[in-house]
Structure formats: C-alpha cells, structure tokens
Design a protein around this motif. Sequence first.
Motif, PDB file in Angstrom:
ATOM      1  N   ARG A   8     -24.475 -10.818   2.721  1.00  0.00           N
ATOM      2  CA  ARG A   8     -24.190 -10.867   1.281  1.00  0.00           C
ATOM      3  C   ARG A   8     -24.000  -9.477   0.691  1.00  0.00           C
ATOM      4  N   ASP A   9     -24.756  -8.486   1.208  1.00  0.00           N
ATOM      5  CA  ASP A   9     -24.699  -7.128   0.670  1.00  0.00           C
ATOM      6  C   ASP A   9     -24.680  -6.152   1.844  1.00  0.00           C
ATOM      7  N   VAL A  10     -23.504  -5.631   2.167  1.00  0.00           N
ATOM      8  CA  VAL A  10     -23.323  -4.777   3.349  1.00  0.00           C
ATOM      9  C   VAL A  10     -24.189  -3.518   3.282  1.00  0.00           C
ATOM     10  N   LEU A  11     -24.189  -2.847   2.142  1.00  0.00           N
ATOM     11  CA  LEU A  11     -24.921  -1.582   2.058  1.00  0.00           C
ATOM     12  C   LEU A  11     -26.425  -1.800   2.190  1.00  0.00           C
ATOM     13  N   THR A  12     -26.944  -2.866   1.615  1.00  0.00           N
ATOM     14  CA  THR A  12     -28.367  -3.184   1.775  1.00  0.00           C
ATOM     15  C   THR A  12     -28.671  -3.535   3.227  1.00  0.00           C
ATOM     16  N   TYR A  13     -27.801  -4.332   3.843  1.00  0.00           N
ATOM     17  CA  TYR A  13     -27.994  -4.730   5.244  1.00  0.00           C
ATOM     18  C   TYR A  13     -28.045  -3.506   6.161  1.00  0.00           C
ATOM     19  N   LEU A  79     -18.799   3.331   1.349  1.00  0.00           N
ATOM     20  CA  LEU A  79     -18.782   3.209  -0.106  1.00  0.00           C
ATOM     21  C   LEU A  79     -18.709   1.743  -0.508  1.00  0.00           C
ATOM     22  N   PRO A  80     -19.214   1.403  -1.694  1.00  0.00           N
ATOM     23  CA  PRO A  80     -19.146   0.009  -2.136  1.00  0.00           C
ATOM     24  C   PRO A  80     -17.697  -0.494  -2.157  1.00  0.00           C
ATOM     25  N   GLY A  81     -17.503  -1.730  -1.706  1.00  0.00           N
ATOM     26  CA  GLY A  81     -16.192  -2.362  -1.737  1.00  0.00           C
ATOM     27  C   GLY A  81     -16.012  -3.171  -3.011  1.00  0.00           C
ATOM     28  N   ARG A  82     -15.082  -4.107  -2.969  1.00  0.00           N
ATOM     29  CA  ARG A  82     -14.763  -4.892  -4.165  1.00  0.00           C
ATOM     30  C   ARG A  82     -15.877  -5.852  -4.546  1.00  0.00           C
ATOM     31  N   ASP A  83     -16.728  -6.243  -3.592  1.00  0.00           N
ATOM     32  CA  ASP A  83     -17.916  -7.040  -3.886  1.00  0.00           C
ATOM     33  C   ASP A  83     -19.012  -6.624  -2.895  1.00  0.00           C
ATOM     34  N   PRO A  84     -20.254  -7.066  -3.101  1.00  0.00           N
ATOM     35  CA  PRO A  84     -21.359  -6.556  -2.273  1.00  0.00           C
ATOM     36  C   PRO A  84     -21.220  -6.813  -0.765  1.00  0.00           C
ATOM     37  N   THR A  86     -18.710  -6.240   1.005  1.00  0.00           N
ATOM     38  CA  THR A  86     -17.659  -5.373   1.553  1.00  0.00           C
ATOM     39  C   THR A  86     -17.993  -3.902   1.342  1.00  0.00           C
ATOM     40  N   ALA A  87     -17.345  -3.058   2.146  1.00  0.00           N
ATOM     41  CA  ALA A  87     -17.504  -1.606   2.006  1.00  0.00           C
ATOM     42  C   ALA A  87     -16.193  -0.937   2.397  1.00  0.00           C
ATOM     43  N   LEU A  88     -16.010   0.267   1.879  1.00  0.00           N
ATOM     44  CA  LEU A  88     -14.901   1.125   2.273  1.00  0.00           C
ATOM     45  C   LEU A  88     -15.493   2.220   3.147  1.00  0.00           C
ATOM     46  N   VAL A  89     -15.005   2.327   4.381  1.00  0.00           N
ATOM     47  CA  VAL A  89     -15.543   3.306   5.325  1.00  0.00           C
ATOM     48  C   VAL A  89     -14.607   4.511   5.353  1.00  0.00           C
ATOM     49  N   GLN A  90     -15.203   5.686   5.218  1.00  0.00           N
ATOM     50  CA  GLN A  90     -14.447   6.939   5.225  1.00  0.00           C
ATOM     51  C   GLN A  90     -15.018   7.874   6.292  1.00  0.00           C
ATOM     52  N   PHE A  91     -14.153   8.793   6.745  1.00  0.00           N
ATOM     53  CA  PHE A  91     -14.647   9.880   7.573  1.00  0.00           C
ATOM     54  C   PHE A  91     -15.490  10.794   6.689  1.00  0.00           C
ATOM     55  N   SER A  92     -16.232  11.713   7.295  1.00  0.00           N
ATOM     56  CA  SER A  92     -17.135  12.578   6.525  1.00  0.00           C
ATOM     57  C   SER A  92     -16.395  13.441   5.507  1.00  0.00           C
ATOM     58  N   GLY A  94     -13.926  12.426   3.669  1.00  0.00           N
ATOM     59  CA  GLY A  94     -13.380  11.577   2.611  1.00  0.00           C
ATOM     60  C   GLY A  94     -12.089  10.855   2.959  1.00  0.00           C
ATOM     61  N   ARG A  95     -11.493  11.148   4.125  1.00  0.00           N
ATOM     62  CA  ARG A  95     -10.283  10.415   4.525  1.00  0.00           C
ATOM     63  C   ARG A  95     -10.640   8.955   4.811  1.00  0.00           C
ATOM     64  N   PRO A  96      -9.759   8.019   4.447  1.00  0.00           N
ATOM     65  CA  PRO A  96     -10.052   6.604   4.709  1.00  0.00           C
ATOM     66  C   PRO A  96     -10.055   6.290   6.198  1.00  0.00           C
ATOM     67  N   PHE A  97     -10.992   5.449   6.603  1.00  0.00           N
ATOM     68  CA  PHE A  97     -11.079   4.986   7.991  1.00  0.00           C
ATOM     69  C   PHE A  97     -10.686   3.509   8.043  1.00  0.00           C
ATOM     70  N   HIS A  98     -11.499   2.639   7.424  1.00  0.00           N
ATOM     71  CA  HIS A  98     -11.165   1.203   7.415  1.00  0.00           C
ATOM     72  C   HIS A  98     -11.993   0.488   6.355  1.00  0.00           C
ATOM     73  N   ASP A  99     -11.558  -0.723   6.013  1.00  0.00           N
ATOM     74  CA  ASP A  99     -12.321  -1.611   5.142  1.00  0.00           C
ATOM     75  C   ASP A  99     -13.280  -2.413   6.013  1.00  0.00           C
ATOM     76  N   LEU A 100     -14.374  -2.848   5.424  1.00  0.00           N
ATOM     77  CA  LEU A 100     -15.355  -3.657   6.146  1.00  0.00           C
ATOM     78  C   LEU A 100     -15.756  -4.822   5.251  1.00  0.00           C
ATOM     79  N   ASP A 101     -15.542  -6.043   5.724  1.00  0.00           N
ATOM     80  CA  ASP A 101     -15.893  -7.249   4.983  1.00  0.00           C
ATOM     81  C   ASP A 101     -16.726  -8.132   5.904  1.00  0.00           C
ATOM     82  N   LEU A 102     -18.032  -8.155   5.676  1.00  0.00           N
ATOM     83  CA  LEU A 102     -18.930  -8.926   6.543  1.00  0.00           C
ATOM     84  C   LEU A 102     -19.444 -10.194   5.878  1.00  0.00           C
ATOM     85  N   THR A 103     -18.738 -10.659   4.839  1.00  0.00           N
ATOM     86  CA  THR A 103     -19.193 -11.862   4.137  1.00  0.00           C
ATOM     87  C   THR A 103     -19.238 -13.082   5.057  1.00  0.00           C
TER      88      THR A 103
END
Length: 153
Positions: A8-13, A79-84, A86-92, A94-103
């Motif tokens: 439900r909440d990627v960053l908390t998980y 970083l927080p995605g469009r909802d809890p 999901t997340a936006l993953v970046q390299f250190s 700040g360049r984008p790496f990939h989106d992550l949606d574990l809902t």
Amino acid sequence: MGEFWPVRDVLTYLTGSWRVERTVRDLASDAEGRFTGTTIFGPLEEAEPLEDAGLLHQESGTFVWQGVARPAERTLRFLPGRDPGTALVQFSDGRPFHDLDLTSGRCVADHPCAADLYRGEFTVRDDHHWRSVWRVRGPAKDLVLTTGYARLA
C-alpha cells in the motif's frame, strides 16, 4: 494469499535495513558473480521542507567476480510517486532510473541506457522479503542480475 504481496505504501515498506544477496550472470560467457551486503533505506537529508520526503537507498557489501572480492556500493533515491503504492527511482545524481509500482506486489520497469536496455521485475513475497531481477541486453551485454532482499530485525 496470492503469489505476490500488495504494497500500500512503498516508502514505508522499504524503510529500514535489508540483507542483500545478488547473483550476476553473464549469459554470453556463463561467468557468474555474487554480491552480499546490506541496503539501508533512510530519509533523504536534502528534502526541501515543502516537498514530500523520499528515501535514500544506500547499498554496500562485497562483490566477488571470477574469484576476486572487491568492496561495492551504490546509492539511489526513491521519491514519492503518484500515490503511496508507487515511487520514482533516481540515480544518486538525480537522473531518472525507473518508476516503481508495487500496488499489486509486482512491477516491471524498463531503463534504456545508451545502446543497452535494462528490464527489471520486482516482486514482493511478504512484509520481510522482496526481489528484483534485471535482464540487461545490448551490443556488449547479456546479463541477468537477481537480487533477494530480507528485512533485518
């Protein structure tokens, strides 16, 4: 319960410390390496006050390739995605790496890198175990990187 464990909440998980075991297999040469270490997901220090804080992913350990052990580390930003879920993953940097949606407990993400394509599959088994499998293909690469994560107490 199904094969995957919805998050439900990627960053908390992800917050906390994880034991990491990774195999790196070169399909062209059949060589195989192994990384063992830890990943810590902690707060981003440079988060601006009005911005939703993300996580800093700091991985460190030992990588053994062809019998030679070397220290290895990497840092990513989640970083927080469009909802809890999901997340936006970046390299250190700040360049984008990939989106992550574990809902749903499973996510497939692509990252084009020059002439190579990285395709990652992320699966969550339960509150304490998740895994990523990256398939890397390109003119000079044919790799599979399989990483298991187990939460440390």
